[in-house]
Design a protein around this motif. Structure first.
Motif, PDB file in Angstrom:
ATOM      1  N   LYS A  91       0.836  -1.191   0.000  1.00 26.30           N
ATOM      2  CA  LYS A  91       0.000   0.000   0.000  1.00 26.30           C
ATOM      3  C   LYS A  91       0.874   1.245   0.000  1.00 26.30           C
ATOM      4  O   LYS A  91       1.860   1.328   0.740  1.00 26.30           O
ATOM      5  CB  LYS A  91      -0.920   0.012   1.223  1.00 26.30           C
ATOM      6  CG  LYS A  91      -1.968   1.127   1.198  1.00 26.30           C
ATOM      7  CD  LYS A  91      -2.948   0.992   2.347  1.00 26.30           C
ATOM      8  CE  LYS A  91      -4.033   2.058   2.297  1.00 26.30           C
ATOM      9  NZ  LYS A  91      -4.991   1.926   3.424  1.00 26.30           N
ATOM     10  N   LEU A 139       1.006   5.682  -0.095  1.00 22.13           N
ATOM     11  CA  LEU A 139       0.341   6.959   0.150  1.00 22.13           C
ATOM     12  C   LEU A 139       0.905   7.968  -0.846  1.00 22.13           C
ATOM     13  O   LEU A 139       2.117   8.218  -0.872  1.00 22.13           O
ATOM     14  CB  LEU A 139       0.583   7.438   1.585  1.00 22.13           C
ATOM     15  CG  LEU A 139       0.040   8.821   1.957  1.00 22.13           C
ATOM     16  CD1 LEU A 139      -1.485   8.851   1.850  1.00 22.13           C
ATOM     17  CD2 LEU A 139       0.480   9.213   3.375  1.00 22.13           C
ATOM     18  N   GLU A 183       2.016   6.238  -9.365  1.00 18.80           N
ATOM     19  CA  GLU A 183       0.815   5.415  -9.438  1.00 18.80           C
ATOM     20  C   GLU A 183       1.034   4.220 -10.365  1.00 18.80           C
ATOM     21  O   GLU A 183       0.695   3.082 -10.025  1.00 18.80           O
ATOM     22  CB  GLU A 183      -0.357   6.262  -9.929  1.00 18.80           C
ATOM     23  CG  GLU A 183      -1.657   5.483 -10.081  1.00 18.80           C
ATOM     24  CD  GLU A 183      -2.746   6.346 -10.714  1.00 18.80           C
ATOM     25  OE1 GLU A 183      -3.921   6.083 -10.426  1.00 18.80           O
ATOM     26  OE2 GLU A 183      -2.404   7.257 -11.490  1.00 18.80           O
ATOM     27  N   GLU A 208      -1.913  -1.322  -3.545  1.00 19.77           N
ATOM     28  CA  GLU A 208      -3.060  -0.451  -3.291  1.00 19.77           C
ATOM     29  C   GLU A 208      -2.557   0.971  -3.091  1.00 19.77           C
ATOM     30  O   GLU A 208      -1.460   1.193  -2.584  1.00 19.77           O
ATOM     31  CB  GLU A 208      -3.800  -0.940  -2.042  1.00 19.77           C
ATOM     32  CG  GLU A 208      -5.029  -0.129  -1.673  1.00 19.77           C
ATOM     33  CD  GLU A 208      -5.660  -0.580  -0.357  1.00 19.77           C
ATOM     34  OE1 GLU A 208      -6.532   0.156   0.153  1.00 19.77           O
ATOM     35  OE2 GLU A 208      -5.262  -1.643   0.157  1.00 19.77           O
ATOM     36  N   ILE A 209      -3.376   1.943  -3.472  1.00 17.79           N
ATOM     37  CA  ILE A 209      -2.978   3.349  -3.358  1.00 17.79           C
ATOM     38  C   ILE A 209      -4.002   4.117  -2.537  1.00 17.79           C
ATOM     39  O   ILE A 209      -5.205   4.036  -2.788  1.00 17.79           O
ATOM     40  CB  ILE A 209      -2.828   4.012  -4.739  1.00 17.79           C
ATOM     41  CG1 ILE A 209      -1.786   3.275  -5.578  1.00 17.79           C
ATOM     42  CG2 ILE A 209      -2.459   5.491  -4.594  1.00 17.79           C
ATOM     43  CD1 ILE A 209      -1.730   3.737  -7.023  1.00 17.79           C
ATOM     44  N   GLU A 210      -3.499   4.857  -1.552  1.00 18.12           N
ATOM     45  CA  GLU A 210      -4.334   5.813  -0.836  1.00 18.12           C
ATOM     46  C   GLU A 210      -3.891   7.204  -1.263  1.00 18.12           C
ATOM     47  O   GLU A 210      -2.708   7.544  -1.169  1.00 18.12           O
ATOM     48  CB  GLU A 210      -4.186   5.657   0.680  1.00 18.12           C
ATOM     49  CG  GLU A 210      -5.042   6.646   1.467  1.00 18.12           C
ATOM     50  CD  GLU A 210      -4.986   6.434   2.972  1.00 18.12           C
ATOM     51  OE1 GLU A 210      -5.296   7.396   3.702  1.00 18.12           O
ATOM     52  OE2 GLU A 210      -4.625   5.328   3.408  1.00 18.12           O
ATOM     53  N   TYR A 211      -4.849   7.997  -1.728  1.00 17.07           N
ATOM     54  CA  TYR A 211      -4.535   9.343  -2.206  1.00 17.07           C
ATOM     55  C   TYR A 211      -4.853  10.370  -1.124  1.00 17.07           C
ATOM     56  O   TYR A 211      -5.893  10.291  -0.465  1.00 17.07           O
ATOM     57  CB  TYR A 211      -5.341   9.678  -3.464  1.00 17.07           C
ATOM     58  CG  TYR A 211      -5.038   8.776  -4.640  1.00 17.07           C
ATOM     59  CD1 TYR A 211      -3.928   9.001  -5.438  1.00 17.07           C
ATOM     60  CD2 TYR A 211      -5.870   7.709  -4.942  1.00 17.07           C
ATOM     61  CE1 TYR A 211      -3.650   8.174  -6.525  1.00 17.07           C
ATOM     62  CE2 TYR A 211      -5.607   6.871  -6.015  1.00 17.07           C
ATOM     63  CZ  TYR A 211      -4.492   7.114  -6.799  1.00 17.07           C
ATOM     64  OH  TYR A 211      -4.224   6.289  -7.864  1.00 17.07           O
ATOM     65  N   TYR A 212      -3.941  11.321  -0.985  1.00 17.40           N
ATOM     66  CA  TYR A 212      -4.220  12.467  -0.111  1.00 17.40           C
ATOM     67  C   TYR A 212      -4.483  13.653  -1.028  1.00 17.40           C
ATOM     68  O   TYR A 212      -3.563  14.158  -1.693  1.00 17.40           O
ATOM     69  CB  TYR A 212      -3.049  12.756   0.830  1.00 17.40           C
ATOM     70  CG  TYR A 212      -3.313  13.973   1.692  1.00 17.40           C
ATOM     71  CD1 TYR A 212      -4.219  13.912   2.741  1.00 17.40           C
ATOM     72  CD2 TYR A 212      -2.681  15.196   1.432  1.00 17.40           C
ATOM     73  CE1 TYR A 212      -4.490  15.020   3.522  1.00 17.40           C
ATOM     74  CE2 TYR A 212      -2.944  16.314   2.205  1.00 17.40           C
ATOM     75  CZ  TYR A 212      -3.852  16.223   3.253  1.00 17.40           C
ATOM     76  OH  TYR A 212      -4.129  17.328   4.022  1.00 17.40           O
ATOM     77  N   LYS A 253      -1.944  10.743   7.850  1.00 21.93           N
ATOM     78  CA  LYS A 253      -2.374   9.624   7.006  1.00 21.93           C
ATOM     79  C   LYS A 253      -1.360   8.483   6.993  1.00 21.93           C
ATOM     80  O   LYS A 253      -1.630   7.411   6.426  1.00 21.93           O
ATOM     81  CB  LYS A 253      -2.615  10.105   5.570  1.00 21.93           C
ATOM     82  CG  LYS A 253      -3.766  11.089   5.412  1.00 21.93           C
ATOM     83  CD  LYS A 253      -5.101  10.441   5.688  1.00 21.93           C
ATOM     84  CE  LYS A 253      -6.250  11.423   5.462  1.00 21.93           C
ATOM     85  NZ  LYS A 253      -7.570  10.801   5.748  1.00 21.93           N
ATOM     86  N   LYS A 293      -0.008   5.523   8.311  1.00 20.30           N
ATOM     87  CA  LYS A 293      -0.420   4.486   9.261  1.00 20.30           C
ATOM     88  C   LYS A 293       0.455   3.250   9.082  1.00 20.30           C
ATOM     89  O   LYS A 293       1.281   3.175   8.174  1.00 20.30           O
ATOM     90  CB  LYS A 293      -1.889   4.115   9.032  1.00 20.30           C
ATOM     91  CG  LYS A 293      -2.854   5.297   9.012  1.00 20.30           C
ATOM     92  CD  LYS A 293      -3.025   5.937  10.367  1.00 20.30           C
ATOM     93  CE  LYS A 293      -4.112   7.014  10.322  1.00 20.30           C
ATOM     94  NZ  LYS A 293      -4.270   7.716  11.620  1.00 20.30           N
ATOM     95  N   ASP A 310      -0.202   0.475   7.877  1.00 19.16           N
ATOM     96  CA  ASP A 310      -0.406  -0.273   6.635  1.00 19.16           C
ATOM     97  C   ASP A 310       0.199   0.419   5.408  1.00 19.16           C
ATOM     98  O   ASP A 310       0.144  -0.129   4.306  1.00 19.16           O
ATOM     99  CB  ASP A 310      -1.896  -0.537   6.400  1.00 19.16           C
ATOM    100  CG  ASP A 310      -2.697   0.756   6.225  1.00 19.16           C
ATOM    101  OD1 ASP A 310      -2.217   1.825   6.664  1.00 19.16           O
ATOM    102  OD2 ASP A 310      -3.815   0.690   5.669  1.00 19.16           O
ATOM    103  N   ILE A 311       0.777   1.601   5.598  1.00 23.19           N
ATOM    104  CA  ILE A 311       1.416   2.315   4.486  1.00 23.19           C
ATOM    105  C   ILE A 311       2.873   1.858   4.378  1.00 23.19           C
ATOM    106  O   ILE A 311       3.674   2.067   5.290  1.00 23.19           O
ATOM    107  CB  ILE A 311       1.362   3.847   4.687  1.00 23.19           C
ATOM    108  CG1 ILE A 311      -0.088   4.337   4.776  1.00 23.19           C
ATOM    109  CG2 ILE A 311       2.109   4.552   3.549  1.00 23.19           C
ATOM    110  CD1 ILE A 311      -0.898   4.147   3.517  1.00 23.19           C
TER     111      ILE A 311
END
Length: 358
Positions: free
Chosen positions: A97, A99, A109, A118-122, A139, A141, A143-144
């Protein structure tokens, strides 16, 4: 889906039935000073070396970069452009994952997707001029696995101070997260001591810095970039996935010579600074544009009326970068490179003509 980039003049020429040589390209952020003559001579002289494989250790090239960055060559990893360095990092570390700020350079990306991450976008806020803030740090965490920060950010041009990056690194240490800082355009910024992350490498083993050489030395067709990291375990993992001889001898010799060209480097920084300020001031005078303050050799602006400005400019054989494929931006946003005074004036004139007609 492949990432969309600027500099695609051949593709545009085919699409619109134009001669690519007639297209004035503001979509690619290349040093407007142009190719240094000594670098060009080094590339021409390197032709005789193509009959042999490059030195697989790239000792001379790494030594030149090490002297330029004031780092040991064991901290350097090479790639066929900064984009390949980014992909090598991701394929080596296999993050589950990531960020990412949004908007930002699309290759992060693409690299994460290539390993099924997996990607989390800020989402950066226009109300904050797209700057990073402390909410981004919150942000981070457990899991990043990896974070990418483009400094200055592409396409917004926002600079992130080293002290903020230090805060990111400190938080990332607690979550076992790798932080990648892409400084591909930071060589255009002087003074840049407030932003450079080099001196953080020793204290932070979770830090990787990515640099591009082709933008500053105006040789994007040669393809060469590098990464910096003081963590031997990370460097070793990256080296495992590197394709042998990924940097050709012509690109290698170009950079060995280029890093010696102090006058060219200094001249380029001053020239870009002056033209950036000139173009920024001229664009700000156009009522239909909201122009974001630039830091390097490109400028982002927002068109405040409903119009496909890119298509209108193509009719005038000028290519700019639409930012509609960036996450967090709409088709109202555009990015233009800083070019020569004559070329910048041409862009300004044609934008005014288009908007006046509307």
């Amino acid at each position: 889906m492949l990432a969309v980039h600027g500099g695609n003049t051949e593709e545009i020429a085919r699409k619109y039935n134009l001669n690519s040589k007639e297209i004035l390209d503001f979509s690619a952020n290349i040093n407007p000073v142009g190719l240094n003559e000594n670098v060009k001579a080094a590339m021409i002289n390197a032709i005789d070396k193509v009959v042999k494989y490059p030195d697989i250790t790239y000792f001379d090239l790494k030594n030149s970069i090490g002297e330029f960055e004031k780092l040991d060559i064991s901290n350097i990893t090479l790639g066929n452009g900064a984009a390949e360095v980014i992909f090598n990092i991701v394929r080596a570390l296999k993050p589950r994952k990531a960020l990412l700020p949004a908007p930002t350079f699309s290759e992060y990306e693409e690299a994460i997707i290539s390993v099924n991450g997996e990607i989390e976008y800020y989402k950066l806020k226009e109300s904050n001029d797209f700057n990073l803030d402390d909410e981004f740090i919150n942000k981070i965490k457990d899991d990043i696995d990896i974070i990418f920060i483009c400094n200055p950010n592409n396409p917004t041009g926002c600079l992130t101070k080293k002290e903020f990056i230090r805060k990111v690194l400190n938080k990332a240490l607690t979550t076992n997260t790798t932080v990648v800082i892409d400084e591909s355009f930071l060589d255009f910024v002087k003074p840049n001591e407030l932003y450079l992350s080099n001196d953080l490498l020793i204290d932070y083993k979770n830090l990787i810095i990515v640099k591009s050489l082709t933008k500053f030395f105006a040789i994007p067709g040669a393809r060469i970039g590098y990464g910096l990291c003081s963590n031997n375990e990370i460097i070793n993992e990256i080296n495992k996935v590197i394709v042998p001889w990924s940097v050709n001898v012509i690109a290698s010799e170009a950079i060995i010579q280029g890093l010696k060209e102090k006058d060219y480097i200094d001249k380029s920084i001053v020239y870009v600074k002056n033209e950036k300020e000139y173009l920024y001031s001229a664009l700000k005078e156009i009522d239909s544009l909201k122009v974001f303050e630039p830091s390097v050799n490109f400028i982002m602006f927002k068109l405040l009326i409903d119009l496909d400005l890119k298509s209108e400019l193509i009719k005038r054989r000028i290519l700019i970068r639409s930012c509609d494929n960036y996450i967090g931006l709409s088709n109202s946003f555009y990015r233009v490179a800083v070019r020569t005074r004559e070329e910048n004036n041409k862009l300004i004139s044609e934008i005014k003509n288009i908007l006046f007609d509307k």
